[in-house]
Scaffold this motif. Sequence first.
Motif, mmCIF file in Angstrom:
data_model
loop_
_atom_site.group_PDB
_atom_site.id
_atom_site.type_symbol
_atom_site.label_atom_id
_atom_site.label_comp_id
_atom_site.label_asym_id
_atom_site.label_seq_id
_atom_site.Cartn_x
_atom_site.Cartn_y
_atom_site.Cartn_z
ATOM 1 N N PHE A 36 42.781 51.750 115.590
ATOM 2 C CA PHE A 36 42.748 51.955 114.139
ATOM 3 C C PHE A 36 43.790 51.139 113.373
ATOM 4 C CE2 PHE A 36 44.001 54.293 110.287
ATOM 5 C CZ PHE A 36 42.775 54.354 109.639
ATOM 6 N N VAL A 37 45.038 51.168 113.801
ATOM 7 C CA VAL A 37 46.137 50.641 112.984
ATOM 8 C C VAL A 37 46.024 49.142 112.696
ATOM 9 C CG1 VAL A 37 48.638 50.368 112.825
ATOM 10 C CG2 VAL A 37 47.670 52.481 113.716
ATOM 11 N N PRO A 38 45.761 48.261 113.691
ATOM 12 C CA PRO A 38 45.668 46.824 113.335
ATOM 13 C C PRO A 38 44.589 46.551 112.293
ATOM 14 C CG PRO A 38 45.793 47.122 115.721
ATOM 15 C CD PRO A 38 45.577 48.477 115.135
ATOM 16 N N GLY A 39 43.439 47.194 112.433
ATOM 17 C CA GLY A 39 42.374 46.993 111.447
ATOM 18 C C GLY A 39 42.739 47.522 110.080
ATOM 19 N N TYR B 44 39.772 54.949 89.597
ATOM 20 C CA TYR B 44 38.898 54.086 88.801
ATOM 21 C C TYR B 44 39.345 54.073 87.343
ATOM 22 C CZ TYR B 44 34.728 52.577 86.308
ATOM 23 O OH TYR B 44 33.852 51.936 85.500
ATOM 24 N N VAL B 45 39.419 52.885 86.778
ATOM 25 C CA VAL B 45 39.786 52.716 85.374
ATOM 26 C C VAL B 45 38.620 52.047 84.665
ATOM 27 C CG1 VAL B 45 41.387 51.662 83.763
ATOM 28 C CG2 VAL B 45 42.220 52.531 85.958
ATOM 29 N N PRO B 46 38.018 52.694 83.666
ATOM 30 C CA PRO B 46 36.874 52.094 82.982
ATOM 31 C C PRO B 46 37.221 50.721 82.434
ATOM 32 C CG PRO B 46 37.160 54.394 82.334
ATOM 33 C CD PRO B 46 38.365 54.023 83.119
ATOM 34 N N GLY B 47 36.287 49.819 82.568
ATOM 35 C CA GLY B 47 36.471 48.486 82.000
ATOM 36 C C GLY B 47 37.030 47.487 82.976
ATOM 37 N N LEU B 48 37.539 47.934 84.135
ATOM 38 C CA LEU B 48 38.097 47.003 85.119
ATOM 39 C C LEU B 48 37.030 46.683 86.152
ATOM 40 C CD1 LEU B 48 41.671 48.441 85.748
ATOM 41 C CD2 LEU B 48 41.030 46.456 84.375
ATOM 42 N N ASP B 49 36.951 45.425 86.520
ATOM 43 C CA ASP B 49 35.982 45.000 87.523
ATOM 44 C C ASP B 49 36.612 45.135 88.894
ATOM 45 O OD1 ASP B 49 33.925 43.928 88.910
ATOM 46 O OD2 ASP B 49 34.356 41.838 88.364
ATOM 47 N N ARG B 50 36.265 46.188 89.626
ATOM 48 C CA ARG B 50 36.875 46.439 90.929
ATOM 49 C C ARG B 50 36.246 45.551 92.004
ATOM 50 N NH1 ARG B 50 41.558 48.766 89.805
ATOM 51 N NH2 ARG B 50 41.359 50.785 88.808
ATOM 52 N N SER B 51 37.074 44.936 92.813
ATOM 53 C CA SER B 51 36.577 44.190 93.963
ATOM 54 C C SER B 51 37.034 44.838 95.259
ATOM 55 C CB SER B 51 37.087 42.744 93.916
ATOM 56 O OG SER B 51 38.518 42.727 93.926
ATOM 57 N N GLY B 52 37.694 45.988 95.174
ATOM 58 C CA GLY B 52 38.198 46.653 96.360
ATOM 59 C C GLY B 52 37.138 47.510 97.018
ATOM 60 N N ILE B 53 37.561 48.291 97.995
ATOM 61 C CA ILE B 53 36.675 49.192 98.726
ATOM 62 C C ILE B 53 37.275 50.578 98.677
ATOM 63 C CG2 ILE B 53 35.723 47.418 100.240
ATOM 64 C CD1 ILE B 53 37.767 48.177 102.316
ATOM 65 N N ARG C 220 37.239 51.856 103.969
ATOM 66 C CA ARG C 220 38.472 51.399 104.627
ATOM 67 C C ARG C 220 38.568 51.958 106.046
ATOM 68 N NH1 ARG C 220 42.674 49.101 101.592
ATOM 69 N NH2 ARG C 220 42.111 48.885 99.405
ATOM 70 N N VAL C 221 38.294 53.247 106.191
ATOM 71 C CA VAL C 221 38.394 53.870 107.513
ATOM 72 C C VAL C 221 37.384 53.258 108.473
ATOM 73 C CG1 VAL C 221 38.084 56.028 108.783
ATOM 74 C CG2 VAL C 221 39.327 56.030 106.616
ATOM 75 N N ALA C 222 36.139 53.113 108.023
ATOM 76 C CA ALA C 222 35.105 52.551 108.890
ATOM 77 C C ALA C 222 35.435 51.112 109.300
ATOM 78 C CB ALA C 222 33.753 52.607 108.178
ATOM 79 N N LEU C 223 35.842 50.297 108.327
ATOM 80 C CA LEU C 223 36.190 48.908 108.637
ATOM 81 C C LEU C 223 37.445 48.812 109.498
ATOM 82 C CD1 LEU C 223 35.442 47.155 105.227
ATOM 83 C CD2 LEU C 223 34.188 46.893 107.376
ATOM 84 N N SER C 224 38.365 49.754 109.351
ATOM 85 C CA SER C 224 39.589 49.733 110.156
ATOM 86 C C SER C 224 39.262 49.889 111.634
ATOM 87 C CB SER C 224 40.534 50.849 109.704
ATOM 88 O OG SER C 224 40.964 50.641 108.379
ATOM 89 N N PHE C 225 38.367 50.812 111.957
ATOM 90 C CA PHE C 225 37.960 50.967 113.356
ATOM 91 C C PHE C 225 37.249 49.717 113.854
ATOM 92 C CE2 PHE C 225 38.380 55.576 112.470
ATOM 93 C CZ PHE C 225 39.135 55.930 113.575
ATOM 94 N N GLY C 226 36.302 49.208 113.068
ATOM 95 C CA GLY C 226 35.549 48.042 113.504
ATOM 96 C C GLY C 226 36.408 46.803 113.690
ATOM 97 N N LEU C 227 37.300 46.542 112.738
ATOM 98 C CA LEU C 227 38.161 45.362 112.848
ATOM 99 C C LEU C 227 39.185 45.501 113.967
ATOM 100 C CD1 LEU C 227 38.741 44.397 109.110
ATOM 101 C CD2 LEU C 227 37.516 43.094 110.845
#
Length: 356
Positions: free
Chosen positions: A57-60, A97-106, A111-118
């Motif tokens: 988990f941690v490196p990912g 979430y802040v209205p009006g901001l274009d979020r590109s994050g996850i 994050r948890v799912a990708l952490s295991f996979g990576l």
Amino acid sequence: MEEGRALRMLLPRPVRELPADLAGALALVAATNVAVLAPLIRETPLRIPLGLAFVLFVPGYAFIAALFPEAGESPTAADAADDGTSEDADEAGLGSYVPGLDRSGIDGIERVALSFGLSIAIVPLIGLVLNFTPWGIRLVPIMLAVSGFTVVATVVGAVRRWELPPEERFRVPYREWYAAGRSELLEPDTRGDAVLNVLLVASVVLALGSVGFAVMFPPQGEQFSAVYVLTEDDDGELVAADYPSELEHGEAAEIVVGVDNHEHRTVDYTVVVVEQRVETVGNESVVEEQRELDRFQTTIAHEESWHHLHEIEPTLTGEDVRVVWLLFPDEAPAEPTMDDTEYSVHIWIDVEEADW
């Protein structure tokens, strides 16, 4: 409370401002290295749960933190924002979430799912790179390489978060989770909710206790020892081939005897080398004469191996003299035979009379 705040102010500013989730990742890296590499502690089962979390988990998670320092827009938070209740959604820990901001994050689940996979992808890649270095794929190089990667990724992730406005940074809503859990457990709406809460806590405690017992007292696998003989080839490598098959009386040959310990304990071994003249009677081999050539003693820890280079010089002559290595865990009899141990290995040698 004031003393704790005062002690915290003594820390360097980057350490004080390090996000809690990244600080936890660094703490787990340090704890795993201590549990795996420190004398005495590495013999305890503590390294099993720490090692699993560290590798899987941690490196990912650190790598994801470096790639996506900004908060992600969770669907629930976005819906709440559309209804004009973004403040309530933030207080419930649904996101920042802040209205009006274009979020590109996850969001957190991604994050948890990708952490295991990576993590499952990153650790083997690091091992592959180490395989082409002088250090090879061994415990210490792997630990140091994965730890170094995680620390660097964590530092990059922290720096990238600091560069964002506070309202755009990803954060784990610990306080909201704690408040919601405390309210649910200690201030239930009905008596039925109170009973369900008690059952839930009891189930969690039972599950943690079961996992803890399985980690602290893992079932032992099969207990056995092994003995084998090897020779050195022209490159100095040990191979299970090219054993001496013909010798003159008085001539010696070099052999490497090996012992593996899988007894789940440290064992004092004795290896006795004997030569035998054997006759075949029916379907059985009968030892007509036996002489002891040598014996060695060594102490081997669990899952460790021992190799010993020595010379054999048969004193019996004739065809098919059997040279046997008898392995005895703990104690060996004064006059051992193959019936006294379940661990033995042998080779056949034709010993000719010397031409003087």
